[in-house]
Design a protein around this motif. Structure first.
Motif, PDB file in Angstrom:
ATOM      1  N   CYS A  36      -4.008   4.724   0.275  1.00 40.62           N
ATOM      2  CA  CYS A  36      -3.366   6.029   0.313  1.00 40.62           C
ATOM      3  C   CYS A  36      -2.895   6.387  -1.091  1.00 40.62           C
ATOM      4  CB  CYS A  36      -2.185   5.994   1.280  1.00 40.62           C
ATOM      5  SG  CYS A  36      -1.323   7.553   1.440  1.00 40.62           S
ATOM      6  N   ASP A  37      -2.839   7.687  -1.405  1.00 35.05           N
ATOM      7  CA  ASP A  37      -2.357   8.137  -2.710  1.00 35.05           C
ATOM      8  C   ASP A  37      -0.844   8.007  -2.824  1.00 35.05           C
ATOM      9  OD1 ASP A  37      -4.931   8.739  -3.433  1.00 35.05           O
ATOM     10  OD2 ASP A  37      -4.770  10.860  -2.884  1.00 35.05           O
ATOM     11  N   ASP A  38      -0.139   8.150  -1.724  1.00 29.14           N
ATOM     12  CA  ASP A  38       1.317   8.086  -1.714  1.00 29.14           C
ATOM     13  C   ASP A  38       1.762   6.629  -1.552  1.00 29.14           C
ATOM     14  OD1 ASP A  38       4.007   8.292   0.123  1.00 29.14           O
ATOM     15  OD2 ASP A  38       3.864   9.912  -1.362  1.00 29.14           O
ATOM     16  N   GLU A  39       2.483   6.113  -2.538  1.00 25.95           N
ATOM     17  CA  GLU A  39       2.863   4.698  -2.531  1.00 25.95           C
ATOM     18  C   GLU A  39       3.837   4.353  -1.403  1.00 25.95           C
ATOM     19  OE1 GLU A  39       4.340   3.715  -6.375  1.00 25.95           O
ATOM     20  OE2 GLU A  39       2.407   4.040  -7.344  1.00 25.95           O
ATOM     21  N   SER A  40       4.783   5.234  -1.110  1.00 23.93           N
ATOM     22  CA  SER A  40       5.749   4.924  -0.056  1.00 23.93           C
ATOM     23  C   SER A  40       5.081   4.916   1.320  1.00 23.93           C
ATOM     24  CB  SER A  40       6.924   5.902  -0.082  1.00 23.93           C
ATOM     25  OG  SER A  40       6.471   7.221   0.102  1.00 23.93           O
ATOM     26  N   GLN A  61       1.141  -0.504   5.233  1.00 21.15           N
ATOM     27  CA  GLN A  61       0.765  -1.887   4.972  1.00 21.15           C
ATOM     28  C   GLN A  61       1.688  -2.848   5.713  1.00 21.15           C
ATOM     29  OE1 GLN A  61      -2.105  -2.114   3.398  1.00 21.15           O
ATOM     30  NE2 GLN A  61      -2.143  -4.305   3.776  1.00 21.15           N
ATOM     31  N   GLN A 102       1.916   4.259   1.833  1.00 26.95           N
ATOM     32  CA  GLN A 102       1.060   3.077   1.851  1.00 26.95           C
ATOM     33  C   GLN A 102       1.875   1.821   2.138  1.00 26.95           C
ATOM     34  OE1 GLN A 102      -1.463   2.535  -1.534  1.00 26.95           O
ATOM     35  NE2 GLN A 102      -2.338   0.651  -0.742  1.00 26.95           N
ATOM     36  N   ALA A 103       3.086   1.739   1.609  1.00 25.41           N
ATOM     37  CA  ALA A 103       3.946   0.583   1.884  1.00 25.41           C
ATOM     38  C   ALA A 103       4.310   0.529   3.360  1.00 25.41           C
ATOM     39  CB  ALA A 103       5.195   0.643   1.027  1.00 25.41           C
TER      40      ALA A 103
END
Length: 99
Positions: free
Chosen positions: A21-25, A31, A27-28
């Motif tokens: 995903c482009d958005d890190e938060s 995940q 994606q966290a």
């Protein structure tokens, strides 16, 4: 074929047990829910449907984007409350006065 979902207006893909995903938060968060055992296309889609449902998102289908249903609750009150005496449920039930 990768499973695609849309949560909070951002798209994410799930393939081979990992989210991209482009958005890190986002994606966290995804995940943290990831199932590394999902290797077949059907397992990937099932897991993506679960993750989208947990976060209130959409899942890509052949007909377009569809709302993902909320998954079944993992913990239920029946797990903690006895069926016969629900008033005696809870982790401090031993402190209550006996009748």
């Amino acid at each position: 074929m990768t499973a695609r979902i849309r949560v909070y207006g951002k798209e994410a893909t799930f393939t081979q047990g990992h989210w991209a995903c482009d958005d890190e938060s986002l994606q966290a968060m995804l995940q943290a829910l990831a199932d590394p055992r999902a290797v077949t296309e059907e397992q990937e889609r099932t897991h993506a449907l679960y993750a989208a449902g947990r976060l209130g998102g959409l899942i890509a289908t052949e007909y377009g984007w569809e709302a993902a249903p909320h998954p079944e609750a993992e913990i239920k009150m029946e797990d903690f409350a006895p069926a016969r005496q629900p008033e005696r449920a809870g982790w401090l039930s031993f402190l209550r006065r006996r009748k």
